[in-house]
Design a protein around this motif. Sequence first.
Motif, PDB file in Angstrom:
ATOM      1  N   GLN A   1       1.039  -1.563   0.227  1.00 32.89           N
ATOM      2  CA  GLN A   1      -0.346  -0.042  -0.454  1.00 32.89           C
ATOM      3  C   GLN A   1       0.206   0.938  -0.339  1.00 32.89           C
ATOM      4  N   LEU A   2       0.638   1.813  -0.656  1.00 33.43           N
ATOM      5  CA  LEU A   2       1.491   3.703  -1.287  1.00 33.43           C
ATOM      6  C   LEU A   2      -0.205   4.192  -0.447  1.00 33.43           C
ATOM      7  N   GLN A   3       1.044   5.219   0.199  1.00 36.30           N
ATOM      8  CA  GLN A   3      -0.073   6.590   0.609  1.00 36.30           C
ATOM      9  C   GLN A   3       0.277   7.774   0.415  1.00 36.30           C
ATOM     10  N   ALA A   4       0.110   8.864  -0.351  1.00 38.29           N
ATOM     11  CA  ALA A   4       0.741  10.365  -0.706  1.00 38.29           C
ATOM     12  C   ALA A   4      -0.148  10.961   0.274  1.00 38.29           C
ATOM     13  N   SER A   5       1.171  12.241   0.468  1.00 41.20           N
ATOM     14  CA  SER A   5       0.240  13.246   1.658  1.00 41.20           C
ATOM     15  C   SER A   5       1.407  14.060   1.009  1.00 41.20           C
ATOM     16  N   GLY A   6       1.214  15.452   1.600  1.00 45.78           N
ATOM     17  CA  GLY A   6       1.408  16.706   1.583  1.00 45.78           C
ATOM     18  C   GLY A   6       0.984  17.205   0.926  1.00 45.78           C
ATOM     19  N   GLY A   7      -0.111  17.302  -0.204  1.00 44.73           N
ATOM     20  CA  GLY A   7      -0.539  17.974  -0.699  1.00 44.73           C
ATOM     21  C   GLY A   7      -1.322  19.320  -0.094  1.00 44.73           C
ATOM     22  N   GLY A   8      -1.769  20.417  -0.618  1.00 44.29           N
ATOM     23  CA  GLY A   8      -2.576  21.449  -0.028  1.00 44.29           C
ATOM     24  C   GLY A   8      -2.966  22.819  -1.129  1.00 44.29           C
ATOM     25  N   LEU A   9      -3.178  23.330  -0.410  1.00 45.75           N
ATOM     26  CA  LEU A   9      -3.516  25.191  -1.062  1.00 45.75           C
ATOM     27  C   LEU A   9      -1.999  25.777  -0.954  1.00 45.75           C
ATOM     28  N   VAL A  10      -1.284  26.192  -1.674  1.00 45.64           N
ATOM     29  CA  VAL A  10      -0.217  27.212  -1.422  1.00 45.64           C
ATOM     30  C   VAL A  10      -0.461  28.487  -3.167  1.00 45.64           C
ATOM     31  N   GLN A  11      -0.473  29.507  -2.623  1.00 42.53           N
ATOM     32  CA  GLN A  11      -0.074  30.402  -3.385  1.00 42.53           C
ATOM     33  C   GLN A  11       1.330  29.901  -4.652  1.00 42.53           C
ATOM     34  N   ALA A  12       0.628  30.417  -6.122  1.00 46.20           N
ATOM     35  CA  ALA A  12       2.294  30.647  -6.992  1.00 46.20           C
ATOM     36  C   ALA A  12       3.599  31.429  -6.872  1.00 46.20           C
ATOM     37  N   GLY A  13       4.305  30.150  -6.772  1.00 43.45           N
ATOM     38  CA  GLY A  13       5.983  30.882  -6.447  1.00 43.45           C
ATOM     39  C   GLY A  13       5.405  29.748  -4.929  1.00 43.45           C
ATOM     40  N   GLY A  14       5.226  29.606  -4.274  1.00 41.61           N
ATOM     41  CA  GLY A  14       5.221  28.717  -3.245  1.00 41.61           C
ATOM     42  C   GLY A  14       5.591  27.392  -3.503  1.00 41.61           C
ATOM     43  N   SER A  15       6.091  26.278  -2.488  1.00 40.36           N
ATOM     44  CA  SER A  15       6.583  24.914  -2.303  1.00 40.36           C
ATOM     45  C   SER A  15       6.002  23.844  -1.540  1.00 40.36           C
ATOM     46  N   LEU A  16       5.911  22.943  -2.257  1.00 42.57           N
ATOM     47  CA  LEU A  16       4.940  22.292  -0.947  1.00 42.57           C
ATOM     48  C   LEU A  16       6.321  20.797  -1.236  1.00 42.57           C
ATOM     49  N   ARG A  17       6.234  19.296  -0.297  1.00 43.31           N
ATOM     50  CA  ARG A  17       7.336  18.880  -1.002  1.00 43.31           C
ATOM     51  C   ARG A  17       6.149  17.575  -0.321  1.00 43.31           C
ATOM     52  N   LEU A  18       5.263  16.388  -0.984  1.00 42.31           N
ATOM     53  CA  LEU A  18       4.933  15.328  -1.217  1.00 42.31           C
ATOM     54  C   LEU A  18       5.799  14.307  -0.498  1.00 42.31           C
ATOM     55  N   SER A  19       5.095  13.469  -0.077  1.00 44.30           N
ATOM     56  CA  SER A  19       5.505  12.327   0.764  1.00 44.30           C
ATOM     57  C   SER A  19       4.876  10.936   0.313  1.00 44.30           C
ATOM     58  N   CYS A  20       5.884   9.766   0.009  1.00 48.26           N
ATOM     59  CA  CYS A  20       4.395   8.530  -0.346  1.00 48.26           C
ATOM     60  C   CYS A  20       5.442   7.532   0.753  1.00 48.26           C
TER      61      CYS A  20
END
Length: 119
Positions: A1-20
């Motif tokens: 089983q793979l569980q992705a997380s870390g998404g969300g709402l961000v403004q243009a120019g911002g950063s996110l880090r997704l994990s699996c």
Amino acid sequence: QLQASGGGLVQAGGSLRLSCAASGRTVSSYAMGWLRQAPGKEREFVACITWGGLSTHNTASLKGRFTISRDNAKNTAYLQMNSLKPEDTAVYYCAAGAYSRDVAAYAYWGQGTQVTVSS
């Protein structure tokens, strides 16, 4: 089983880090990939990494902004996304399988995590 997380709402120019995170099976022997699907569009390849983490491949248009990595000791893959743009808005999926740009090459899929980039 793979569980992705870390998404969300961000403004243009911002950063996110997704994990699996993988559980129930070890995916350390598989290549890992990140793919995304925007509303009304087909699922598309984003990046992949070999089982040992020594080789990576990104979609050319995203190179320089998105970086894939993995930690096999933690059975986890990551997607660092910088300088996000509204057109990056999509559901992001992690998957395990062959080291390939082909969506069909991935045998195991996570549930997806929503990334929304506002302008």
